[in-house]
Design a protein around this motif. Structure first.
Motif, PDB file in Angstrom:
ATOM      1  N   SER A  31      28.572  72.192   9.713  1.00 30.03           N
ATOM      2  CA  SER A  31      28.583  71.192   8.644  1.00 30.03           C
ATOM      3  C   SER A  31      27.359  70.291   8.765  1.00 30.03           C
ATOM      4  CB  SER A  31      29.849  70.351   8.748  1.00 30.03           C
ATOM      5  OG  SER A  31      29.871  69.347   7.758  1.00 30.03           O
ATOM      6  N   PRO A  32      26.765  69.900   7.644  1.00 29.61           N
ATOM      7  CA  PRO A  32      25.609  68.989   7.695  1.00 29.61           C
ATOM      8  C   PRO A  32      25.952  67.705   8.432  1.00 29.61           C
ATOM      9  CG  PRO A  32      25.886  69.882   5.493  1.00 29.61           C
ATOM     10  CD  PRO A  32      27.102  70.286   6.262  1.00 29.61           C
ATOM     11  N   LYS A  33      25.004  67.229   9.239  1.00 29.72           N
ATOM     12  CA  LYS A  33      25.214  66.044  10.060  1.00 29.72           C
ATOM     13  C   LYS A  33      24.251  64.935   9.643  1.00 29.72           C
ATOM     14  CE  LYS A  33      28.181  67.964  13.002  1.00 29.72           C
ATOM     15  NZ  LYS A  33      28.389  69.232  12.271  1.00 29.72           N
ATOM     16  N   LEU A  34      24.750  63.717   9.718  1.00 29.00           N
ATOM     17  CA  LEU A  34      23.915  62.535   9.527  1.00 29.00           C
ATOM     18  C   LEU A  34      23.883  61.767  10.842  1.00 29.00           C
ATOM     19  CD1 LEU A  34      22.389  60.649   7.493  1.00 29.00           C
ATOM     20  CD2 LEU A  34      24.536  59.384   7.283  1.00 29.00           C
ATOM     21  N   TYR A  35      22.666  61.500  11.348  1.00 32.67           N
ATOM     22  CA  TYR A  35      22.485  60.768  12.603  1.00 32.67           C
ATOM     23  C   TYR A  35      22.057  59.341  12.266  1.00 32.67           C
ATOM     24  CZ  TYR A  35      22.385  65.547  14.373  1.00 32.67           C
ATOM     25  OH  TYR A  35      22.704  66.855  14.649  1.00 32.67           O
ATOM     26  N   VAL A  36      22.789  58.359  12.793  1.00 31.58           N
ATOM     27  CA  VAL A  36      22.563  56.950  12.459  1.00 31.58           C
ATOM     28  C   VAL A  36      22.236  56.174  13.731  1.00 31.58           C
ATOM     29  CG1 VAL A  36      23.525  54.892  11.367  1.00 31.58           C
ATOM     30  CG2 VAL A  36      24.262  57.181  10.599  1.00 31.58           C
ATOM     31  N   CYS A  37      21.043  55.593  13.789  1.00 31.63           N
ATOM     32  CA  CYS A  37      20.634  54.795  14.950  1.00 31.63           C
ATOM     33  C   CYS A  37      21.237  53.400  14.866  1.00 31.63           C
ATOM     34  CB  CYS A  37      19.113  54.666  15.002  1.00 31.63           C
ATOM     35  SG  CYS A  37      18.236  56.196  15.311  1.00 31.63           S
ATOM     36  N   ASN A  38      22.075  53.044  15.830  1.00 37.31           N
ATOM     37  CA  ASN A  38      22.635  51.701  15.904  1.00 37.31           C
ATOM     38  C   ASN A  38      21.795  50.901  16.898  1.00 37.31           C
ATOM     39  OD1 ASN A  38      24.898  52.302  14.142  1.00 37.31           O
ATOM     40  ND2 ASN A  38      25.694  53.517  15.842  1.00 37.31           N
ATOM     41  N   GLN A  39      20.762  50.260  16.373  1.00 34.09           N
ATOM     42  CA  GLN A  39      19.759  49.621  17.220  1.00 34.09           C
ATOM     43  C   GLN A  39      20.319  48.439  18.007  1.00 34.09           C
ATOM     44  OE1 GLN A  39      15.806  49.393  15.463  1.00 34.09           O
ATOM     45  NE2 GLN A  39      15.515  47.357  16.324  1.00 34.09           N
ATOM     46  N   GLY A  40      21.389  47.822  17.507  1.00 43.14           N
ATOM     47  CA  GLY A  40      21.936  46.649  18.163  1.00 43.14           C
ATOM     48  C   GLY A  40      22.883  46.928  19.303  1.00 43.14           C
ATOM     49  N   GLU A  41      23.218  48.191  19.570  1.00 46.22           N
ATOM     50  CA  GLU A  41      24.157  48.477  20.654  1.00 46.22           C
ATOM     51  C   GLU A  41      23.831  49.759  21.431  1.00 46.22           C
ATOM     52  OE1 GLU A  41      27.900  48.779  18.562  1.00 46.22           O
ATOM     53  OE2 GLU A  41      27.717  50.967  18.448  1.00 46.22           O
ATOM     54  N   ALA A  42      22.665  50.350  21.198  1.00 47.75           N
ATOM     55  CA  ALA A  42      22.229  51.540  21.942  1.00 47.75           C
ATOM     56  C   ALA A  42      23.185  52.714  21.778  1.00 47.75           C
ATOM     57  CB  ALA A  42      22.036  51.216  23.422  1.00 47.75           C
ATOM     58  N   THR A  43      23.581  52.978  20.529  1.00 49.94           N
ATOM     59  CA  THR A  43      24.383  54.155  20.233  1.00 49.94           C
ATOM     60  C   THR A  43      23.814  54.866  19.010  1.00 49.94           C
ATOM     61  OG1 THR A  43      25.941  53.043  18.741  1.00 49.94           O
ATOM     62  CG2 THR A  43      26.484  53.037  21.102  1.00 49.94           C
ATOM     63  N   VAL A  44      24.235  56.123  18.827  1.00 46.98           N
ATOM     64  CA  VAL A  44      23.908  56.889  17.631  1.00 46.98           C
ATOM     65  C   VAL A  44      25.217  57.414  17.053  1.00 46.98           C
ATOM     66  CG1 VAL A  44      22.678  58.866  16.657  1.00 46.98           C
ATOM     67  CG2 VAL A  44      21.650  57.563  18.542  1.00 46.98           C
ATOM     68  N   SER A  45      25.517  57.035  15.820  1.00 45.82           N
ATOM     69  CA  SER A  45      26.708  57.537  15.136  1.00 45.82           C
ATOM     70  C   SER A  45      26.370  58.855  14.454  1.00 45.82           C
ATOM     71  CB  SER A  45      27.198  56.533  14.086  1.00 45.82           C
ATOM     72  OG  SER A  45      27.564  55.314  14.680  1.00 45.82           O
ATOM     73  N   ILE A  46      27.281  59.817  14.546  1.00 46.29           N
ATOM     74  CA  ILE A  46      27.083  61.114  13.891  1.00 46.29           C
ATOM     75  C   ILE A  46      28.177  61.298  12.852  1.00 46.29           C
ATOM     76  CG2 ILE A  46      26.889  63.602  14.202  1.00 46.29           C
ATOM     77  CD1 ILE A  46      25.910  63.098  17.029  1.00 46.29           C
ATOM     78  N   ILE A  47      27.760  61.456  11.610  1.00 45.14           N
ATOM     79  CA  ILE A  47      28.682  61.542  10.478  1.00 45.14           C
ATOM     80  C   ILE A  47      28.676  62.957   9.915  1.00 45.14           C
ATOM     81  CG2 ILE A  47      29.010  60.776   8.072  1.00 45.14           C
ATOM     82  CD1 ILE A  47      27.982  58.023   8.964  1.00 45.14           C
ATOM     83  N   ASP A  48      29.848  63.505   9.638  1.00 45.75           N
ATOM     84  CA  ASP A  48      29.984  64.773   8.938  1.00 45.75           C
ATOM     85  C   ASP A  48      29.745  64.486   7.460  1.00 45.75           C
ATOM     86  OD1 ASP A  48      31.257  66.868   7.329  1.00 45.75           O
ATOM     87  OD2 ASP A  48      31.986  67.651   9.244  1.00 45.75           O
ATOM     88  N   MET A  49      28.667  65.042   6.911  1.00 46.53           N
ATOM     89  CA  MET A  49      28.289  64.713   5.540  1.00 46.53           C
ATOM     90  C   MET A  49      29.194  65.374   4.505  1.00 46.53           C
ATOM     91  SD  MET A  49      24.118  64.751   5.901  1.00 46.53           S
ATOM     92  CE  MET A  49      23.800  64.163   4.241  1.00 46.53           C
TER      93      MET A  49
END
Length: 363
Positions: free
Chosen positions: A26-44
């Protein structure tokens, strides 16, 4: 018994999020959370948060500041810049770190040409005086092949022509842009007159003929002719909203979507006949930053800093807003981490992803 075991294997694959044979991931969206040092991965496809990659669990501090991300077209790897750690990480499709480039000072935006082996890296706008250079990185070894001197300060917005033969970068401090022939390394400097625009990020049409960039200080969208690359010339200037950030151009319709950070809106722009067609506003647009489209262009995903805490239940996290591009209506708001910034995709369209018509694997 064999059928039963096969069913168990299929169930296990689904539970672990691994596609069965012949089934495309499934297509993935990678989101940089600059304020907490994480990357969220969303199923598009389902428009849901799939997992969160915590960089602190991988040895980085809470000030690592993940800023921007791009992914390989086949989904095999994705790359993220860490401003606070002077590092660019390479992850595999299972979200494991497989390689890294250390000591690359304040890496900012990334871009790649799918059929060439080079990853391009600019510098972060958060740095006061970052190096005046663009990094050309071998994606297979994560080693710097070449540092191209931009001569101008604060090189930030970055794009690659669809065939991978030209790269463009511009200054946040001066009205200067540079085109680079990636084969010969020939460079061409373009100077703009008038007020300092402070272009934040580029987006390019699928045929590579036009380039757009929003001016942070002016609230204008600049439309460039890129047919004579590495030279650039301004075709038109449009008023959009306050602080236009990371735009994206739909490869199907040709429409551009420009997030206006301080207007909490999205400008819909016809790039072929430069004009603003519509302005999208609504709940969930709170300091919009990055943009990604689904492959068919039906949905626009927008990261929102939400630093004023006006959206999501706790008011502490950022959100990704999903917009139906047919109606320009907001259809979903997905809570992510603190201060989401740059976003990238496997299986969708994004601002810095070049086309698939590159020539060979040469730099």
């Amino acid at each position: 018994m064999r059928r039963f075991l096969s069913s168990l294997v299929l169930l296990a694959l689904l539970l672990w999020g691994i596609p069965a044979a012949g089934q495309a991931p499934s297509p993935k969206l990678y989101v940089c959370n600059q304020g907490e040092a994480t990357v969220s991965i969303i199923d598009m496809t389902s428009k849901t948060l799939e997992t969160t990659v915590d960089l602190k669990e991988r040895g980085f501090s809470e000030n690592a500041k993940p800023h921007h991300v791009v992914a390989e077209p086949d989904g095999s790897h994705w790359y993220v810049t860490l401003i606070g750690a002077n590092t660019i990480l390479k992850f595999n499709s299972n979200n494991k770190i497989v390689d890294r480039l250390n000591n690359f000072e304040v890496p900012g935006l990334l871009s790649l040409a799918p059929k060439k082996k080079v990853l391009y890296a600019g510098r972060s706008m958060s740095a006061v005086n970052p190096p005046k250079s663009l990094g050309m990185i071998d994606r297979s070894t994560m080693e710097v092949m070449k540092r191209v001197n931009t001569f101008f300060p604060r090189p930030h917005p970055l794009a690659v022509k669809p065939n991978g033969n030209y790269t463009f970068i511009a200054s946040l401090a001066t009205n200067q842009l540079m085109g680079i022939n990636t084969q010969t390394r020939e460079t061409k400097l373009t100077r703009l007159g008038g007020t300092t625009q402070t272009p934040v990020q580029f987006a390019m049409t699928p045929d590579g003929s036009r380039l757009i960039a929003g001016g942070q200080k002016t609230g204008q969208l600049l439309v460039f002719d890129a047919t004579n690359a590495p030279s650039l010339s301004v075709i038109d200037t449009l008023d959009v909203g306050k602080q236009p950030w990371h735009p994206v151009i739909d490869r199907n319709s040709g429409l551009a979507y420009v997030p206006n950070k301080m207007s909490n809106s999205i400008s819909v722009v016809d790039v072929s006949d430069p004009s603003v067609q519509a302005t999208i506003r609504g709940d969930g647009l709170a300091q919009p930053h990055g943009t990604v489209l689904t492959a068919d262009g039906e949905f626009l995903f927008v990261s929102n800093n939400n630093r004023e805490g006006s959206h999501e239940p706790s008011g502490k996290n950022g959100v990704v807003t999903v917009i139906d591009t047919d109606t320009n209506e907001i259809v979903k708001i997905i809570e992510v981490g603190k201060y989401p910034t740059g976003i990238g995709t496997y299986g969708g369209q994004q601002v810095t992803m070049a086309g698939s018509d590159g020539e060979d694997g040469s730099p």
